[in-house]
Scaffold this motif. Structure first.
Motif, mmCIF file in Angstrom:
data_model
loop_
_atom_site.group_PDB
_atom_site.id
_atom_site.type_symbol
_atom_site.label_atom_id
_atom_site.label_comp_id
_atom_site.label_asym_id
_atom_site.label_seq_id
_atom_site.Cartn_x
_atom_site.Cartn_y
_atom_site.Cartn_z
ATOM 1 N N LEU A 1 -43.885 -10.189 -52.415
ATOM 2 C CA LEU A 1 -42.438 -10.007 -52.438
ATOM 3 C C LEU A 1 -41.914 -9.734 -53.839
ATOM 4 O O LEU A 1 -40.715 -9.548 -54.030
ATOM 5 C CB LEU A 1 -41.729 -11.236 -51.866
ATOM 6 N N SER A 2 -42.808 -9.710 -54.815
ATOM 7 C CA SER A 2 -42.429 -9.487 -56.208
ATOM 8 C C SER A 2 -43.529 -8.680 -56.887
ATOM 9 O O SER A 2 -44.711 -8.901 -56.615
ATOM 10 C CB SER A 2 -42.254 -10.825 -56.918
ATOM 11 N N PRO A 3 -43.151 -7.771 -57.781
ATOM 12 C CA PRO A 3 -44.187 -7.019 -58.489
ATOM 13 C C PRO A 3 -44.934 -7.859 -59.520
ATOM 14 O O PRO A 3 -46.024 -7.502 -59.932
ATOM 15 C CB PRO A 3 -43.407 -5.882 -59.167
ATOM 16 N N GLU B 1 -38.842 -6.198 -42.865
ATOM 17 C CA GLU B 1 -39.350 -5.091 -43.671
ATOM 18 C C GLU B 1 -39.141 -5.419 -45.143
ATOM 19 O O GLU B 1 -38.042 -5.798 -45.547
ATOM 20 C CB GLU B 1 -38.590 -3.823 -43.293
ATOM 21 N N ILE B 2 -40.198 -5.279 -45.939
ATOM 22 C CA ILE B 2 -40.095 -5.490 -47.380
ATOM 23 C C ILE B 2 -39.687 -4.162 -47.997
ATOM 24 O O ILE B 2 -40.387 -3.165 -47.880
ATOM 25 C CB ILE B 2 -41.432 -5.974 -47.973
ATOM 26 N N ASN B 3 -38.535 -4.157 -48.652
ATOM 27 C CA ASN B 3 -37.968 -2.938 -49.221
ATOM 28 C C ASN B 3 -38.256 -2.898 -50.718
ATOM 29 O O ASN B 3 -37.510 -3.464 -51.515
ATOM 30 C CB ASN B 3 -36.458 -2.903 -48.947
ATOM 31 N N GLN B 4 -39.340 -2.227 -51.098
ATOM 32 C CA GLN B 4 -39.737 -2.187 -52.501
ATOM 33 C C GLN B 4 -38.827 -1.315 -53.353
ATOM 34 O O GLN B 4 -38.922 -1.329 -54.572
ATOM 35 C CB GLN B 4 -41.190 -1.741 -52.620
ATOM 36 N N ALA B 5 -37.929 -0.575 -52.742
ATOM 37 C CA ALA B 5 -36.966 0.234 -53.495
ATOM 38 C C ALA B 5 -35.816 -0.627 -54.008
ATOM 39 O O ALA B 5 -35.048 -0.196 -54.861
ATOM 40 C CB ALA B 5 -36.427 1.361 -52.615
ATOM 41 N N THR B 6 -35.681 -1.853 -53.489
ATOM 42 C CA THR B 6 -34.627 -2.774 -53.909
ATOM 43 C C THR B 6 -35.264 -3.966 -54.600
ATOM 44 O O THR B 6 -36.124 -4.627 -54.029
ATOM 45 C CB THR B 6 -33.826 -3.269 -52.683
ATOM 46 N N LEU B 7 -34.850 -4.233 -55.829
ATOM 47 C CA LEU B 7 -35.408 -5.330 -56.603
ATOM 48 C C LEU B 7 -34.261 -6.093 -57.265
ATOM 49 O O LEU B 7 -33.423 -5.503 -57.945
ATOM 50 C CB LEU B 7 -36.365 -4.783 -57.671
ATOM 51 N N LEU B 8 -34.195 -7.393 -57.026
ATOM 52 C CA LEU B 8 -33.183 -8.248 -57.645
ATOM 53 C C LEU B 8 -33.841 -9.560 -58.028
ATOM 54 O O LEU B 8 -34.538 -10.171 -57.199
ATOM 55 C CB LEU B 8 -32.011 -8.494 -56.688
ATOM 56 N N ASN B 9 -33.637 -9.983 -59.254
ATOM 57 C CA ASN B 9 -34.242 -11.221 -59.760
ATOM 58 C C ASN B 9 -35.751 -11.217 -59.565
ATOM 59 O O ASN B 9 -36.358 -12.233 -59.224
ATOM 60 C CB ASN B 9 -33.602 -12.451 -59.115
ATOM 61 N N TYR C 1 -38.322 -8.250 -54.218
ATOM 62 C CA TYR C 1 -37.905 -7.121 -53.392
ATOM 63 C C TYR C 1 -36.867 -7.551 -52.356
ATOM 64 O O TYR C 1 -36.849 -8.705 -51.933
ATOM 65 C CB TYR C 1 -39.101 -6.527 -52.637
ATOM 66 N N GLY C 2 -36.047 -6.612 -51.959
ATOM 67 C CA GLY C 2 -35.108 -6.855 -50.878
ATOM 68 C C GLY C 2 -35.839 -6.888 -49.546
ATOM 69 O O GLY C 2 -36.945 -6.349 -49.400
ATOM 70 N N LEU C 3 -35.235 -7.538 -48.572
ATOM 71 C CA LEU C 3 -35.793 -7.613 -47.222
ATOM 72 C C LEU C 3 -34.769 -7.078 -46.239
ATOM 73 O O LEU C 3 -33.569 -7.221 -46.451
ATOM 74 C CB LEU C 3 -36.133 -9.059 -46.841
ATOM 75 N N THR C 4 -35.260 -6.488 -45.166
ATOM 76 C CA THR C 4 -34.393 -6.027 -44.096
ATOM 77 C C THR C 4 -34.855 -6.676 -42.809
ATOM 78 O O THR C 4 -36.034 -6.589 -42.454
ATOM 79 C CB THR C 4 -34.441 -4.488 -43.963
ATOM 80 N N GLY C 5 -33.938 -7.352 -42.140
ATOM 81 C CA GLY C 5 -34.213 -7.922 -40.828
ATOM 82 C C GLY C 5 -33.851 -6.874 -39.789
ATOM 83 O O GLY C 5 -32.693 -6.492 -39.667
ATOM 84 N N LEU C 6 -34.846 -6.382 -39.070
ATOM 85 C CA LEU C 6 -34.614 -5.326 -38.088
ATOM 86 C C LEU C 6 -34.378 -5.926 -36.714
ATOM 87 O O LEU C 6 -35.091 -6.845 -36.304
ATOM 88 C CB LEU C 6 -35.810 -4.374 -38.063
ATOM 89 N N PRO C 7 -33.380 -5.419 -36.013
ATOM 90 C CA PRO C 7 -33.068 -5.953 -34.682
ATOM 91 C C PRO C 7 -34.072 -5.468 -33.640
ATOM 92 O O PRO C 7 -34.820 -4.534 -33.862
ATOM 93 C CB PRO C 7 -31.675 -5.398 -34.406
ATOM 94 N N PHE D 1 -31.251 -8.632 -46.959
ATOM 95 C CA PHE D 1 -31.319 -9.880 -47.704
ATOM 96 C C PHE D 1 -31.783 -9.588 -49.125
ATOM 97 O O PHE D 1 -32.688 -8.784 -49.338
ATOM 98 C CB PHE D 1 -32.307 -10.853 -47.041
ATOM 99 N N LEU D 2 -31.150 -10.261 -50.091
ATOM 100 C CA LEU D 2 -31.521 -10.138 -51.495
ATOM 101 C C LEU D 2 -31.854 -11.516 -52.045
ATOM 102 O O LEU D 2 -31.335 -12.527 -51.580
ATOM 103 C CB LEU D 2 -30.371 -9.527 -52.305
ATOM 104 N N PHE D 3 -32.704 -11.542 -53.060
ATOM 105 C CA PHE D 3 -33.131 -12.791 -53.674
ATOM 106 C C PHE D 3 -32.140 -13.164 -54.775
ATOM 107 O O PHE D 3 -31.945 -12.416 -55.727
ATOM 108 C CB PHE D 3 -34.545 -12.630 -54.235
ATOM 109 N N ASP D 4 -31.494 -14.324 -54.646
ATOM 110 C CA ASP D 4 -30.456 -14.732 -55.603
ATOM 111 C C ASP D 4 -30.997 -15.533 -56.787
ATOM 112 O O ASP D 4 -30.240 -16.087 -57.576
ATOM 113 C CB ASP D 4 -29.344 -15.511 -54.888
ATOM 114 N N GLY D 5 -32.302 -15.582 -56.924
ATOM 115 C CA GLY D 5 -32.933 -16.359 -57.996
ATOM 116 C C GLY D 5 -33.569 -17.626 -57.478
ATOM 117 O O GLY D 5 -34.434 -18.219 -58.120
#
Length: 165
Positions: A72-74, A119-127, A130-136, A147-151
């Protein structure tokens, strides 16, 4: 001309493979499952929605869950993604997914998501995560949840719907 089209096809293949996101589905077992370490079961237990999740299908909570290391992190150590091993612990179209990230010598809680797939979204990185997408799931399901990681943990990203003109 053949070389140019061949190079173009190669680059297209490489770029498309880079853009493919890693997805984990509620109905599919992990490709490389791990046994959830016994000392992490109480951490998941604290974040269960109901006694039904707690005592669902198997004799113990640990037997009812499956886990896998995920990146979930590089730069950070791999996290652990946990989900029910059997669909009887899930709703009709969604299931719980729990995220545990490395915190020093142990793991700490980093999120509880409800989705059909994550889904792990490697195009989105915060703190540094990677960002996550919950798919229905299902034909009448709502839109994807981001979803984004707030630290400390993953939190739902509030996105205003786009207006179609």
């Amino acid at each position: 001309m053949r070389l140019t089209s061949g190079v173009f096809m190669f680059l297209l293949l490489v770029l498309s493979s880079v853009c493919v996101a890693e997805t984990y589905n509620m109905e599919t077992q992990f490709i490389a499952p791990i046994k959830l370490p016994i000392n992490l079961v109480p951490l998941v237990n604290e974040h269960l929605d109901s006694p039904f999740e707690r005592y669902g299908c198997a004799a113990s909570l640990r037997q009812s869950l499956e886990a896998s290391f995920v990146r979930l992190s590089p730069t950070a150590e791999p996290s652990i993604l946990v989900k029910p091993a059997e669909s009887c612990l899930c709703g009709v179209h969604t299931c719980s997914f729990w995220i545990l990230r490395q915190c020093g010598a142990t793991y700490c809680f980093a999120g509880h998501l409800h989705a059909h797939s994550i889904e792990i979204n490697q195009a989105t990185l915060l703190n540094d995560y990677y960002g996550l997408t919950g798919l229905p799931g299902g034909a009448t399901s709502s839109e994807a949840t981001h979803f984004l990681f707030d630290g400390k943990s993953y939190v739902e990203e509030k996105i205003e719907p786009k207006q179609i003109k």
